[in-house]
Motif scaffolding. Structure first.
Motif, PDB file in Angstrom:
ATOM      1  N   LEU A   1      -6.050  11.768  -6.350  1.00  0.00           N
ATOM      2  CA  LEU A   1      -5.764  11.268  -5.087  1.00  0.00           C
ATOM      3  C   LEU A   1      -5.426  12.439  -4.155  1.00  0.00           C
ATOM      4  N   ALA A   2      -6.029  12.057  -2.971  1.00  0.00           N
ATOM      5  CA  ALA A   2      -5.885  12.967  -1.744  1.00  0.00           C
ATOM      6  C   ALA A   2      -5.085  12.458  -0.624  1.00  0.00           C
ATOM      7  N   ALA A   3      -4.783  13.412   0.349  1.00  0.00           N
ATOM      8  CA  ALA A   3      -4.023  12.902   1.562  1.00  0.00           C
ATOM      9  C   ALA A   3      -5.056  12.164   2.352  1.00  0.00           C
ATOM     10  N   GLY A   4      -4.499  10.908   2.783  1.00  0.00           N
ATOM     11  CA  GLY A   4      -5.417   9.924   3.376  1.00  0.00           C
ATOM     12  C   GLY A   4      -5.796   8.736   2.633  1.00  0.00           C
ATOM     13  N   ASP A   5      -5.679   8.952   1.268  1.00  0.00           N
ATOM     14  CA  ASP A   5      -6.064   7.742   0.336  1.00  0.00           C
ATOM     15  C   ASP A   5      -5.052   6.763   0.395  1.00  0.00           C
ATOM     16  N   MET A   6      -5.312   5.514   0.259  1.00  0.00           N
ATOM     17  CA  MET A   6      -4.361   4.385   0.054  1.00  0.00           C
ATOM     18  C   MET A   6      -4.460   3.787  -1.127  1.00  0.00           C
TER      19      MET A   6
ATOM     20  N   THR B   1       0.717  -1.208   0.010  1.00  0.00           N
ATOM     21  CA  THR B   1       0.032  -0.015   0.064  1.00  0.00           C
ATOM     22  C   THR B   1       0.930   1.165   0.077  1.00  0.00           C
ATOM     23  N   LEU B   2       0.514   2.214  -0.975  1.00  0.00           N
ATOM     24  CA  LEU B   2       1.133   3.415  -0.977  1.00  0.00           C
ATOM     25  C   LEU B   2       0.053   4.464  -0.174  1.00  0.00           C
ATOM     26  N   PHE B   3       0.876   5.034   0.822  1.00  0.00           N
ATOM     27  CA  PHE B   3      -0.081   5.921   1.515  1.00  0.00           C
ATOM     28  C   PHE B   3       0.031   7.488   1.163  1.00  0.00           C
ATOM     29  N   VAL B   4      -1.131   8.099   0.713  1.00  0.00           N
ATOM     30  CA  VAL B   4      -1.061   9.232   0.154  1.00  0.00           C
ATOM     31  C   VAL B   4      -0.977  10.317   1.336  1.00  0.00           C
ATOM     32  N   THR B   5       0.076  11.327   1.483  1.00  0.00           N
ATOM     33  CA  THR B   5       0.249  12.178   2.579  1.00  0.00           C
ATOM     34  C   THR B   5       0.372  13.608   1.740  1.00  0.00           C
ATOM     35  N   ALA B   6       0.261  14.607   2.689  1.00  0.00           N
ATOM     36  CA  ALA B   6       0.319  15.759   1.987  1.00  0.00           C
ATOM     37  C   ALA B   6       1.609  16.317   1.446  1.00  0.00           C
ATOM     38  N   THR B   7       2.797  15.643   1.860  1.00  0.00           N
ATOM     39  CA  THR B   7       4.208  15.882   1.110  1.00  0.00           C
ATOM     40  C   THR B   7       4.361  14.898   0.290  1.00  0.00           C
ATOM     41  N   SER B   8       3.670  14.053  -0.189  1.00  0.00           N
ATOM     42  CA  SER B   8       3.937  12.918  -1.256  1.00  0.00           C
ATOM     43  C   SER B   8       3.709  13.507  -2.460  1.00  0.00           C
ATOM     44  N   ASN B   9       4.484  12.864  -3.496  1.00  0.00           N
ATOM     45  CA  ASN B   9       4.067  13.080  -4.832  1.00  0.00           C
ATOM     46  C   ASN B   9       2.750  12.650  -5.422  1.00  0.00           C
ATOM     47  N   LEU B  10       2.014  11.864  -4.760  1.00  0.00           N
ATOM     48  CA  LEU B  10       0.925  11.282  -5.217  1.00  0.00           C
ATOM     49  C   LEU B  10      -0.298  12.389  -5.002  1.00  0.00           C
ATOM     50  N   GLU B  11      -0.245  13.167  -4.156  1.00  0.00           N
ATOM     51  CA  GLU B  11      -1.507  13.995  -3.843  1.00  0.00           C
ATOM     52  C   GLU B  11      -1.819  14.699  -5.459  1.00  0.00           C
ATOM     53  N   GLY B  12      -2.874  14.719  -5.881  1.00  0.00           N
ATOM     54  CA  GLY B  12      -3.548  15.559  -7.096  1.00  0.00           C
ATOM     55  C   GLY B  12      -3.186  14.269  -8.372  1.00  0.00           C
ATOM     56  N   LEU B  13      -2.816  13.426  -8.042  1.00  0.00           N
ATOM     57  CA  LEU B  13      -2.528  12.573  -9.418  1.00  0.00           C
ATOM     58  C   LEU B  13      -3.886  11.824  -9.551  1.00  0.00           C
ATOM     59  N   LEU B  14      -3.973  11.426 -10.670  1.00  0.00           N
ATOM     60  CA  LEU B  14      -5.172  10.606 -11.172  1.00  0.00           C
ATOM     61  C   LEU B  14      -4.444   9.350 -11.496  1.00  0.00           C
ATOM     62  N   LEU B  15      -5.166   8.077 -11.393  1.00  0.00           N
ATOM     63  CA  LEU B  15      -4.803   6.766 -11.398  1.00  0.00           C
ATOM     64  C   LEU B  15      -3.963   6.439 -12.671  1.00  0.00           C
ATOM     65  N   GLY B  16      -4.536   7.001 -13.922  1.00  0.00           N
ATOM     66  CA  GLY B  16      -3.848   6.822 -14.976  1.00  0.00           C
ATOM     67  C   GLY B  16      -2.245   7.586 -15.192  1.00  0.00           C
TER      68      GLY B  16
END
Length: 605
Positions: free
Chosen positions: A275-280, A231-246
């Motif tokens: 994706l938003a902070a708190g998503d997995m 599991t990748l945990f989306v945090t406010a400082t990660s590069n995942l926040e705001g990304l679409l799954l594609g």
């Protein structure tokens, strides 16, 4: 021709026996090295030799342990470990992965160049250890057999390692012995131009020809890579926040599968929202792929609160933080429990970051690996300190399936690069000798926490230490007994009819022959004094002949026993002895011809 003295005859005899023991493989290298030191010590104790008007014996036999070359080699091994454990070289590895996805042919070319450049400053073995898993993973993704890429990469690393005095321990040994024999101190980049031109000549062979000479098969281990669910945990400082799954799929590449998203807010079936902070994000991949994804996205593989608890508990057990694979055995107390109910993080300070359940469907897209009940044969991908892992093994009956790999202390990567760069600058500008510069860098690595003092033993190789000490002692004995001078006279008489290029090629071939069938360190210790003596006998500068020995000692491509990295790739690539001869021998001959010509041109011989 004057006959050699009894001491010289004994020294030549001991050298011959040493080479035979190295080449035969009947005894371990470190045992041969220790026996050599013992024989020299006993012989010189009862039959000392006269040096500078005074008799000496034990000083020659044991002097290698206090030699500045050995100090520099040990410090450089520690500095190299600092770069690896802090993850300072990881960005280069990620660049390789992205380029291979674009084009395997260009990816191989860039890999060869990058590996050679890195090995100019970092010891060959850590560079190969870093790049070999990448090539093995790429073999799975692209279909290019690992056997087609591992040997060219290894040879490129070896060629890069001979371009600077600090590239390999052999280089340091050669230039240190040459300095002891009266030659001026070699600068770090004194022969880099020659080595790089030769490397450029060899590059097309490594890129286009060598892969065609190698068998098209991968190691059996390539097919046994376990795919873990994590599991990748989306945090406010990660590069995942705001990304679409594609977008995330494109960034992660084909090696990792995205199985689903657990939303903190909103429907779990919502795959269109960013994706938003708190998503997995639930993913599947090998242990290396999960770790690389976490580093690239700056996203943890466990919840921050669990990581904090684990570090508090596991820190008390001591040791470096590592990643390991633990298998649930038949007598394990984990059978029937879930990761959550087993409370592994709370009790042992170990975090489960991935789960592999063979021959069973683990994931349904909406559940979490921590909720799955564990059964015999399940494999946990865990992160924790060495001490905490040992307690987990003992307490729950789990067994380590794969050797623990250290977690990079990425917060220290910048400091490690800065320290290593300073070491290079101070040594390259001749402000201080490399031994002092490397020692200061080692102290800085320890002071900043890039390398932990209790893990120094992993950085140092006892085999290398005793081999270098024995080689220095043997080289000194050959010199002081007059054996090197006598052998130089014989070679000068034999090579007198040949032109300068032929003499250099013969000396280089002599060192390469010894290297491929015994030890490059021992070849350097014996060959360097002979080269200096040969230069004196022929009335030519000693430096090109010393460089012929240095380069020859690095031409270790033709046998698997020639260098430790050759052995490392043997099982991973499924190579046999004849593969090294078929693909490596033409490279040895090409390098001898090219380097001999370049040395003649550079020194106007």
């Amino acid at each position: 021709m004057i006959l050699p003295s009894l001491h010289a005859i004994a020294a030549i005899g001991i050298s011959g026996i040493t080479f035979w023991l190295f080449a035969s493989g009947r005894m371990r290298v470190e045992l041969v090295s220790l026996l050599l030191i013992a024989v020299l010590a006993v012989g010189l104790y009862f039959f000392p030799i006269k040096v500078n008007g005074a008799y000496t014996g034990l000083e020659l036999a044991f002097g290698g342990f206090g030699h500045e070359a050995l100090v520099a080699i040990c410090c450089l091994m520690i500095l190299g470990r600092g770069l690896v454990v802090t993850g300072a070289l990881e960005p280069a590895a990620r660049v390789l992965t992205r380029l291979w996805r674009f084009s395997s042919l260009l990816g191989l070319l860039f890999s060869l160049v990058l590996g050679g450049m890195m090995s100019m400053f970092v010891n060959d073995t850590p560079v190969l250890v870093l790049t070999m898993p990448i090539l093995l993973n790429l073999a799975l993704r692209t279909g290019v057999p690992a056997s087609k890429t591992l040997m060219p990469m290894n040879c490129a690393i070896l060629i890069g390692g001979m371009a600077t005095t600090i590239g390999t321990s052999t280089n340091l040994l050669v230039v240190s012995i040459a300095e002891d024999l009266g030659l001026p101190r070699f600068g770090i980049f004194q022969f880099t131009d020659t080595a790089l031109i030769a490397g450029a000549v060899a590059l097309p062979y490594l890129w286009l020809v060598m892969p065609r000479l190698l068998p098209a098969h991968s190691s059996s281990d390539d097919q046994l890579y376990r795919k873990f669910h994590g599991t990748l945990f989306v945090t406010a400082t990660s590069n995942l926040e705001g990304l679409l799954l594609g977008d995330l799929r494109r960034k992660l590449g084909q090696g990792i599968s995205i199985l689903g998203v657990s939303r903190q807010y909103g429907s779990m079936d919502d795959i269109a929202s960013p994706l938003a902070a708190g998503d997995m994000v639930q993913i599947e991949g090998t242990s290396d792929q999960l770790r690389d994804a976490s580093l690239a996205m700056n996203a943890p593989l466990s919840h921050d609160a669990i990581l904090e608890v684990a570090r508090d508990v596991g820190g008390q057990a001591g040791g470096d933080e590592v990643i390991a694979e633990l298998v649930v055995g038949a007598d394990s107390a984990l059978i029937g429990k879930t990761v959550k109910t087993a409370q592994i993080a709370d009790r042992y300070g170990v975090v489960v970051i991935g789960l592999y359940q063979p021959e069973r469907t683990l994931f349904h897209g909406k559940s979490h690996p921590d909720d799955e009940r564990l059964e015999i044969g399940d494999v946990l991908l865990v992160q924790g300190t060495n001490g905490a892992l040992r307690q987990l093994q003992l307490g729950e009956g789990a067994m380590v399936l794969e050797g623990a790999a250290e977690m990079p202390r990425s917060s220290k990567a910048g400091a490690a690069l800065l320290i290593f760069g300073a070491v290079i600058v101070f040594a390259a500008t001749h402000l201080v000798p490399i031994a002092i510069s490397a020692l200061a860098g080692t102290i800085a690595m320890l002071a900043t926490g890039c390398v932990k003092f209790d893990s120094l033993g992993r950085a140092l190789s006892a085999k290398v230490i005793v081999l270098v000490a024995a080689s220095i002692a043997l080289g000194r004995v050959l010199l002081e007994t007059g054996a090197a001078e006598w052998l130089g006279t014989v070679l000068a008489y034999t090579l007198q009819p040949f032109p300068a290029a032929g003499v250099l090629a013969a000396v280089m071939a002599f060192a390469a022959l010894l290297t491929n069938f015994s030890s490059n360190t021992a070849a350097a210790a014996v060959g360097t004094p002979i080269a200096v003596s040969l230069a004196n006998q022929m009335g030519v500068p000693a430096e090109p002949l010393v460089l012929a020995i240095l380069f020859g000692c690095n031409l270790c491509y033709a046998t698997p026993i020639a260098y430790q990295t050759n052995i490392l790739i043997m099982s991973a690539g499924g190579y046999q002895f004849r593969d090294y001869v078929r693909a490596g021998l033409p490279l040895v001959l090409l390098m001898i011809f090219t380097l001999s010509f370049l040395l003649v041109a550079k020194y106007n011989l």
